[in-house]
Design an enzyme around this catalytic site. Structure first.
Site, PDB file in Angstrom:
ATOM      1  N   GLY A 243       0.829  -1.215   0.000  1.00 54.37           N
ATOM      2  CA  GLY A 243       0.000   0.000   0.000  1.00 54.37           C
ATOM      3  C   GLY A 243       0.860   1.261   0.000  1.00 54.37           C
ATOM      4  N   CYS A 354       0.871  -0.378  13.070  1.00 57.64           N
ATOM      5  CA  CYS A 354      -0.597  -0.387  13.171  1.00 57.64           C
ATOM      6  C   CYS A 354      -0.978  -1.044  14.495  1.00 57.64           C
ATOM      7  CB  CYS A 354      -1.222  -1.111  11.979  1.00 57.64           C
ATOM      8  SG  CYS A 354      -0.717  -2.826  11.808  1.00 57.64           S
TER       9      CYS A 354
HETATM   10  C1  LIG Z   1       2.858  -4.020   8.601  1.00 63.21           C
HETATM   11  S1  LIG Z   1       3.254  -5.102   7.322  1.00 63.21           S
HETATM   12  C2  LIG Z   1       3.693  -4.000   6.033  1.00 63.21           C
HETATM   13  C3  LIG Z   1       2.559  -3.380   5.280  1.00 63.21           C
HETATM   14  C4  LIG Z   1       3.041  -2.597   4.072  1.00 63.21           C
HETATM   15  N1  LIG Z   1       4.029  -1.589   4.434  1.00 63.21           N
HETATM   16  C5  LIG Z   1       1.930  -1.926   3.320  1.00 63.21           C
HETATM   17  O1  LIG Z   1       1.743  -0.724   3.426  1.00 63.21           O
HETATM   18  O2  LIG Z   1       1.227  -2.627   2.573  1.00 63.21           O
HETATM   19  C6  LIG Z   1       4.810  -5.678   7.851  1.00 63.21           C
HETATM   20  C7  LIG Z   1       5.607  -6.440   6.804  1.00 63.21           C
HETATM   21  O3  LIG Z   1       6.902  -6.645   7.343  1.00 63.21           O
HETATM   22  C8  LIG Z   1       7.396  -7.855   6.812  1.00 63.21           C
HETATM   23  N2  LIG Z   1       8.521  -8.241   7.678  1.00 63.21           N
HETATM   24  C9  LIG Z   1       8.491  -8.836   8.890  1.00 63.21           C
HETATM   25  N3  LIG Z   1       9.727  -8.974   9.383  1.00 63.21           N
HETATM   26  C10 LIG Z   1      10.575  -8.452   8.458  1.00 63.21           C
HETATM   27  C11 LIG Z   1      11.980  -8.316   8.370  1.00 63.21           C
HETATM   28  N4  LIG Z   1      12.766  -8.746   9.357  1.00 63.21           N
HETATM   29  N5  LIG Z   1      12.500  -7.748   7.271  1.00 63.21           N
HETATM   30  C12 LIG Z   1      11.704  -7.315   6.251  1.00 63.21           C
HETATM   31  N6  LIG Z   1      10.353  -7.429   6.278  1.00 63.21           N
HETATM   32  C13 LIG Z   1       9.813  -7.987   7.357  1.00 63.21           C
HETATM   33  C14 LIG Z   1       6.219  -8.767   6.808  1.00 63.21           C
HETATM   34  O4  LIG Z   1       6.399  -9.807   5.870  1.00 63.21           O
HETATM   35  C15 LIG Z   1       5.088  -7.809   6.414  1.00 63.21           C
HETATM   36  O5  LIG Z   1       4.862  -7.856   5.039  1.00 63.21           O
END
Ligand SMILES: C[S@@+](CC[C@H](N)C(=O)[O-])C[C@H]1O[C@@H](n2cnc3c(N)ncnc32)[C@H](O)[C@@H]1O
Length: 422
Positions: A243, A354
Site C-alpha cells: 500500500g 498499526c
Molecule cells: C505491517 S506489514 C507491512 C505493510 C506494508 N508496508 C503496506 O503498506 O502494505 C509488515 C511487513 O513486514 C514484513 N517483515 C516482517 N519482518 C521483516 C523483516 N525482518 N525484514 C523485512 N520485512 C519484514 C512482513 O512480511 C510484512 O509484510
C-alpha cells in the site's frame, strides 16, 4: 471428511477449525483460512466460515457470558461444547440464522461429545430471548491495557468499533482525480487521494481492473503522506503487500521495496502490475539488509501486534499477549536502528506501526530519540494530516479509536518522523 457431513455443516466445521487456530494455537484468522477451509469447494462456504469465526471473535466475551450463565458447571475454556455453542449463538443472535438451522448445522460437530448439553443450553438461551449487548465487550486484558494507556473513553470507543467491520478505504493513484473518483464510486473523500465507501466487492468496483486505486485504510496511508511528493530514492523496508510502496511510487519517489516473505512480495508485485506503478523489489531481512547507497528517505512500517486493525481482524484482540508485544517492540527498536543507517544526511526516517500498544509506538520512538546523536524528531503539523486526526504533543501521530468515529473511524496507528542532521 467434509463431503460426509450434512449440507451446511462443512462451512461450520471450517469455522470451528478457524476458531481453534486463533484461540488455541494463536494463529492469525486470515492466515489460517486456507488450511481450515480445505475441502470447501464453494467460495460462499469459505466466506461463511470466515464471517462466522470473525463474528465469534468480535463477540467472544459476551457469547461466553451467555454460555456461562446457562450452564450449572462452567464449561472448560477449550471444551468443544463451548466452541460449538459460540458458533450456534453467533449465527442465531448476530447473523440472522433461524435458531433451528443454527443448532442443526453445528450439532454434528460435537460428534461423540455432549450433544444434549449443547442442545439444551442453546435451546434454553433462545427460549429466554437471550441477546448480545451493544456495544460488545472488549476482552478483559485488552480493556485493561487500553484503559490504562488511553483512558476509558478510548476503550469505550474501541468497544463500539468492534461491533461491525469498518467502511472500505481506497487510496488513489492520481490524487488530482480525487473528486472525480469519489463521485464515480459513490463514496466520500476524507483526504486527497482517498475515497471511503461502504463495504463492497472490491474487484467489481469501477477502477479496480485499470488499477486506479488500491484498498488501504486512511490511517495506513498517513506515513507516505508525511513524506510528500519526491523525486529521490526511498527505501520501504517492510513493504508488502505494498500500500505504501504504491503511494510513494505514485508520488514520484524511486522506491526500493524490501520484504522478508517472498509470497507477500509476490502480492506486492501483482499490486504494482495492476496499478502500473514501479518499484525495485528486494526479498530480504530488514535487520541484515545492506543498501547499495543511503537514500533520501527510509520508511519502516514495522511488523507489530497489529492491534490497531482489530475492526477488520478481530483475532488480534485475542492473540496479542504482553510477552509477544514486548518481543515485537524489541525487534522494532533493532529494525529502526538498522533502518537509520540508510538515511542520507538531511534525509527523513519514518517509523510506523498499526498497533494500539504504546510499547510499540511511543516507547520505541522515545528510546530511538534518546539514543540517537544524528537524528532529531521532525514534528508533524496538523495541516499535513486529514481533518479529524491531529498530531500529539510530541509532534507524532497516534490514531486512536473514537477519532473520525462519525464518518466511520480509522484503524489504530502510530507514526513518528525523524530528520538526519549529519
Ligand atoms: C505491517 S506489514 C507491512 C505493510 C506494508 N508496508 C503496506 O503498506 O502494505 C509488515 C511487513 O513486514 C514484513 N517483515 C516482517 N519482518 C521483516 C523483516 N525482518 N525484514 C523485512 N520485512 C519484514 C512482513 O512480511 C510484512 O509484510
Amino acid at each position: 471428511m467434509t463431503d460426509t457431513l450434512p449440507p451446511g455443516v462443512a462451512a461450520r466445521a471450517a469455522a470451528l477449525r478457524l476458531l481453534d487456530a486463533v484461540l488455541r494455537r494463536g494463529l492469525p484468522l486470515d492466515g489460517a483460512l486456507d488450511a481450515a477451509a480445505r475441502g470447501l469447494d464453494r467460495a460462499d462456504d469459505r466466506a461463511l466460515a470466515h464471517a462466522l469465526a470473525a463474528e465469534v471473535l468480535r463477540r467472544l466475551p459476551d457469547l461466553d457470558a451467555l454460555i456461562d450463565g446457562a450452564t450449572a458447571k462452567p464449561l472448560p475454556a477449550d471444551a468443544k461444547a463451548r466452541f460449538v455453542l459460540r458458533l450456534a449463538l453467533a449465527q442465531a443472535l448476530r447473523l440472522g440464522t433461524p435458531p433451528h438451522a443454527a443448532i442443526a448445522t453445528v450439532l454434528p460437530l460435537v460428534d461423540g461429545g455432549p450433544r444434549r448439553l449443547v442442545h439444551g443450553v442453546f435451546g434454553a438461551l433462545v427460549r429466554a430471548g437471550a441477546t448480545l449487548p451493544e456495544p460488545p465487550t472488549l476482552p478483559a486484558p485488552v480493556a485493561a491495557r487500553w484503559q490504562a494507556a488511553w483512558g476509558p473513553d478510548v476503550a469505550a470507543a474501541a468497544a463500539r468499533a468492534i461491533a461491525a467491520p469498518p467502511p472500505l478505504d481506497l487510496s488513489l493513484r492520481d490524487a488530482s482525480a480525487t473528486a472525480e473518483w469519489a463521485e464515480r464510486l459513490g463514496g466520500r473523500s476524507l483526504a486527497s487521494a482517498h475515497v471511503r465507501l461502504d463495504a463492497a466487492r472490491v474487484t467489481e468496483l469501477p477502477g479496480f481492473a485499470e488499477g486506479a486505486w488500491w484498498v488501504q485504510d486512511l490511517s495506513a496511508s498517513l506515513p507516505a503522506r508525511l513524506l510528500g511528493p519526491g523525486t529521490g530514492r526511498v527505501l520501504d523496508l517492510c513493504a508488502a503487500p505494498g500500500g505504501k510502496t504504491m503511494q510513494l511510487a505514485a508520488a514520484g519517489w524511486q522506491v526500493t521495496a524490501l520484504d522478508l516473505q517472498p509470497a507477500r512480495l509476490e502480492r506486492l508485485r501483482a499490486n504494482l502490475d495492476r496499478t502500473a506503478l514501479r518499484a525495485d523489489l528486494v526479498s530480504g531481512d530488514a535487520l541484515t539488509f545492506t543498501a547499495t547507497a543511503p537514500a533520501e528517505a527510509v520508511l519502516l512500517d514495522a511488523p507489530c501486534s497489529a492491534t490497531g486493525i482489530f475492526r477488520r481482524h478481530p483475532d488480534v484482540l485475542h492473540r496479542a499477549r504482553p510477552n509477544a508485544i514486548r518481543t515485537l517492540a524489541e525487534r522494532q527498536a533493532a529494525m529502526l536502528a538498522r533502518a537509520a543507517q540508510w538515511v542520507k544526511p538531511g534525509g527523513t526516517l519514518l517509523y510506523a506501526v498499526c498497533s494500539l500498544e504504546p510499547e510499540e509506538g511511543e516507547a520505541v520512538a522515545d528510546a530511538f530519540t534518546a539514543r540517537s546523536t544524528s537524528f532529531r524528531p521532525w514534528p508533524i503539523d496538523a495541516d499535513e494530516l486529514p481533518a479529524g486526526v491531529a498530531p500529539d504533543a510530541a509532534g507524532r501521530v497516534r490514531v486512536l479509536p473514537g477519532m473520525l468515529e462519525a464518518v466511520g473511524g480509522a484503524d489504530g496507528f502510530f507514526v513518528a518522523r525523524f530528520r538526519r542532521d549529519g
